[in-house]
Write a protein that holds these residues in place. Structure first.
Motif, mmCIF file in Angstrom:
data_model
loop_
_atom_site.group_PDB
_atom_site.id
_atom_site.type_symbol
_atom_site.label_atom_id
_atom_site.label_comp_id
_atom_site.label_asym_id
_atom_site.label_seq_id
_atom_site.Cartn_x
_atom_site.Cartn_y
_atom_site.Cartn_z
ATOM 1 N N VAL A 137 0.895 -1.270 0.295
ATOM 2 C CA VAL A 137 -0.029 -0.077 -0.053
ATOM 3 C C VAL A 137 0.914 1.265 -0.068
ATOM 4 C CG1 VAL A 137 -1.675 1.220 1.153
ATOM 5 C CG2 VAL A 137 -1.846 -1.268 1.233
ATOM 6 N N SER A 138 0.714 2.095 -0.980
ATOM 7 C CA SER A 138 1.480 3.433 -0.970
ATOM 8 C C SER A 138 0.722 4.307 0.048
ATOM 9 C CB SER A 138 1.421 4.023 -2.530
ATOM 10 O OG SER A 138 0.065 4.131 -3.053
ATOM 11 N N ASP A 139 1.511 5.616 0.018
ATOM 12 C CA ASP A 139 1.045 6.596 1.024
ATOM 13 C C ASP A 139 -0.278 7.366 0.498
ATOM 14 O OD1 ASP A 139 3.156 6.325 2.262
ATOM 15 O OD2 ASP A 139 4.253 7.869 1.297
ATOM 16 N N ASP A 140 -0.697 7.084 -1.007
ATOM 17 C CA ASP A 140 -2.013 7.681 -1.248
ATOM 18 C C ASP A 140 -3.081 6.368 -1.085
ATOM 19 O OD1 ASP A 140 -0.856 6.038 -3.305
ATOM 20 O OD2 ASP A 140 -1.348 7.488 -4.712
ATOM 21 N N LEU A 141 -2.848 5.583 -0.405
ATOM 22 C CA LEU A 141 -3.832 4.257 -0.252
ATOM 23 C C LEU A 141 -4.170 3.811 -1.470
ATOM 24 C CD1 LEU A 141 -6.118 5.944 2.517
ATOM 25 C CD2 LEU A 141 -4.512 4.334 2.819
ATOM 26 N N LYS A 142 -3.133 3.353 -2.269
ATOM 27 C CA LYS A 142 -3.425 2.696 -3.380
ATOM 28 C C LYS A 142 -2.392 1.570 -3.547
ATOM 29 C CE LYS A 142 -4.730 6.299 -6.578
ATOM 30 N NZ LYS A 142 -4.751 7.242 -7.923
ATOM 31 N N CYS A 143 -2.861 0.262 -4.033
ATOM 32 C CA CYS A 143 -2.101 -1.023 -3.761
ATOM 33 C C CYS A 143 -1.240 -0.997 -5.061
ATOM 34 C CB CYS A 143 -2.873 -2.069 -4.096
ATOM 35 S SG CYS A 143 -3.750 -2.583 -2.555
ATOM 36 N N THR A 144 0.168 -1.383 -4.753
ATOM 37 C CA THR A 144 1.132 -1.459 -5.785
ATOM 38 C C THR A 144 0.653 -2.261 -6.771
ATOM 39 O OG1 THR A 144 2.293 -3.138 -4.510
ATOM 40 C CG2 THR A 144 2.995 -0.791 -4.122
ATOM 41 N N PRO A 145 1.391 -2.229 -8.324
ATOM 42 C CA PRO A 145 0.941 -3.403 -9.180
ATOM 43 C C PRO A 145 1.102 -4.576 -8.946
ATOM 44 C CG PRO A 145 2.174 -1.388 -9.995
ATOM 45 C CD PRO A 145 2.173 -1.096 -8.494
ATOM 46 N N ASP A 146 1.908 -5.309 -7.983
ATOM 47 C CA ASP A 146 2.350 -6.388 -7.718
ATOM 48 C C ASP A 146 1.754 -6.920 -6.439
ATOM 49 O OD1 ASP A 146 3.896 -4.815 -5.968
ATOM 50 O OD2 ASP A 146 5.597 -6.112 -5.706
ATOM 51 N N ALA A 147 0.599 -6.216 -6.038
ATOM 52 C CA ALA A 147 -0.050 -6.546 -4.816
ATOM 53 C C ALA A 147 -0.873 -7.560 -5.053
ATOM 54 C CB ALA A 147 -0.676 -5.365 -4.361
ATOM 55 N N PRO A 148 -0.934 -8.684 -4.134
ATOM 56 C CA PRO A 148 -1.780 -9.716 -4.440
ATOM 57 C C PRO A 148 -3.491 -9.285 -4.376
ATOM 58 C CG PRO A 148 -0.902 -9.978 -2.354
ATOM 59 C CD PRO A 148 -0.215 -8.814 -3.016
ATOM 60 N N LYS A 149 -4.278 -10.297 -4.773
ATOM 61 C CA LYS A 149 -5.923 -9.994 -4.654
ATOM 62 C C LYS A 149 -6.253 -9.685 -3.175
ATOM 63 C CE LYS A 149 -6.851 -12.123 -8.932
ATOM 64 N NZ LYS A 149 -7.731 -13.254 -9.812
ATOM 65 N N GLU A 150 -5.656 -10.502 -2.290
ATOM 66 C CA GLU A 150 -6.136 -10.512 -0.860
ATOM 67 C C GLU A 150 -5.644 -9.042 -0.554
ATOM 68 O OE1 GLU A 150 -4.274 -12.769 -2.364
ATOM 69 O OE2 GLU A 150 -5.299 -14.685 -2.159
ATOM 70 N N ALA A 151 -4.527 -8.572 -0.846
ATOM 71 C CA ALA A 151 -4.198 -7.135 -0.129
ATOM 72 C C ALA A 151 -5.283 -6.090 -0.790
ATOM 73 C CB ALA A 151 -2.867 -7.021 -0.531
ATOM 74 N N VAL A 152 -5.473 -6.378 -2.343
ATOM 75 C CA VAL A 152 -6.442 -5.356 -2.725
ATOM 76 C C VAL A 152 -7.826 -5.404 -2.158
ATOM 77 C CG1 VAL A 152 -7.366 -4.682 -4.933
ATOM 78 C CG2 VAL A 152 -5.148 -5.442 -4.919
ATOM 79 N N LEU A 153 -8.353 -6.742 -1.896
ATOM 80 C CA LEU A 153 -9.579 -6.809 -1.525
ATOM 81 C C LEU A 153 -9.487 -6.205 0.105
ATOM 82 C CD1 LEU A 153 -12.414 -8.020 -1.314
ATOM 83 C CD2 LEU A 153 -11.335 -10.054 -0.705
ATOM 84 N N TRP A 154 -8.571 -6.548 0.945
ATOM 85 C CA TRP A 154 -8.266 -6.086 2.215
ATOM 86 C C TRP A 154 -8.408 -4.510 2.421
ATOM 87 C CZ3 TRP A 154 -9.606 -7.858 6.767
ATOM 88 C CH2 TRP A 154 -9.324 -7.273 8.030
ATOM 89 N N LEU A 155 -7.664 -3.953 1.553
ATOM 90 C CA LEU A 155 -7.598 -2.554 1.472
ATOM 91 C C LEU A 155 -9.034 -1.912 1.051
ATOM 92 C CD1 LEU A 155 -5.908 0.242 1.641
ATOM 93 C CD2 LEU A 155 -5.379 -0.312 -0.617
ATOM 94 N N MET A 156 -9.607 -2.681 0.311
ATOM 95 C CA MET A 156 -11.103 -2.133 -0.097
ATOM 96 C C MET A 156 -12.087 -2.078 1.165
ATOM 97 S SD MET A 156 -11.439 -3.420 -3.870
ATOM 98 C CE MET A 156 -13.194 -2.968 -3.966
ATOM 99 N N VAL A 157 -12.027 -3.390 1.877
ATOM 100 C CA VAL A 157 -12.611 -3.661 2.983
ATOM 101 C C VAL A 157 -12.419 -2.760 4.290
ATOM 102 C CG1 VAL A 157 -13.097 -5.005 4.929
ATOM 103 C CG2 VAL A 157 -13.102 -5.931 2.457
#
Length: 229
Positions: A137-157
């Motif tokens: 997760v970057s400082d602007d609250l976005k997942c990096t391109p290599d982030a797994p789907k679990e990380a993307v989903l968890w950040l959205m949650v």
């Protein structure tokens, strides 16, 4: 439907009246010649619920500037051509009443607000935060391109949970403000009643004093007349 009176514009959905018309807006009667009546009828088809040639009037908002002379009088060949676009009422009503289309939408539609909130909390409690979430997760609250789907989903949650908490805090604050306003309103009413009661009491006291003053004046007059004898 009955026709609009001379105090209202005859065009449907036009709310201009002789009472609320802005400066520069004028009202104009229907034409008297058969030729102009036919032209008006062609243009006003479906624009008026009913047109009374002897009573109805149309405001100047529906005429182009070219149809006015230098003194803002309507020319003999003037015809109304400016109309607000009508809203697709049936389409809007249908879209509001249409039930959810997908199965998931139908199931969600059946849940109450409390049931839906409880369901979300239960689902979120079963999710486990990835151990290396911060690394993706970057400082602007976005997942990096290599982030797994679990990380993307968890950040959205987490974002949704944070938003829900903010909304709940806002609801609680709003309720408190409403309660404060209601209490202040009740206190103001009580104070007003007390003031009214105090004023009535003071009026009664003043009335009594005035009566006593009048009685004293009468007694003084009697004593004065007795002494003069």
């Amino acid at each position: 439907m009955s026709s609009m009176s001379a105090t209202h514009c005859a065009i449907e959905n036009c709310r201009t009246t002789i009472l609320n018309k802005p400066p520069g807006v004028s009202f104009h009667p229907c034409p008297t010649t058969n030729e102009m009546r036919k032209r008006w009828l062609r243009l006003l088809k479906n624009k008026c619920s009913m047109l009374d040639w002897y009573k109805s009037q149309i405001c100047s908002k529906h005429f182009e500037p070219k149809f006015f002379d230098s003194q803002r009088k309507l020319k003999e060949n003037a015809v109304p051509t400016i109309f607000a676009p009508s809203l697709p009422k049936l389409a809007v009503a249908k879209s509001v009443k249409d039930p959810p289309r997908t199965r998931i939408d139908r199931l969600l539609h059946k849940l109450t607000q409390a049931e839906l909130t409880a369901n979300i909390k239960t689902s979120m409690s079963k999710l486990k935060e990835p151990a290396d979430l911060d690394a993706f997760v970057s400082d602007d609250l976005k997942c990096t391109p290599d982030a797994p789907k679990e990380a993307v989903l968890w950040l959205m949650v987490k974002k949704q949970e944070h938003l829900n908490n903010r909304l709940m805090d806002l609801v609680v604050q709003t309720k408190k403000h409403v309660e404060i306003l209601q209490n202040n309103s009740e206190e103001a009413k009580v104070a007003k009643r007390e003031n009214e009661h105090t004023i009535e009491s003071l009026r009664y006291v003043v009335k009594c004093l005035q009566e006593k003053h009048a009685t004293l004046e009468e007694q003084i007059e009697i004593l004065t007349s007795v002494e003069s004898r």
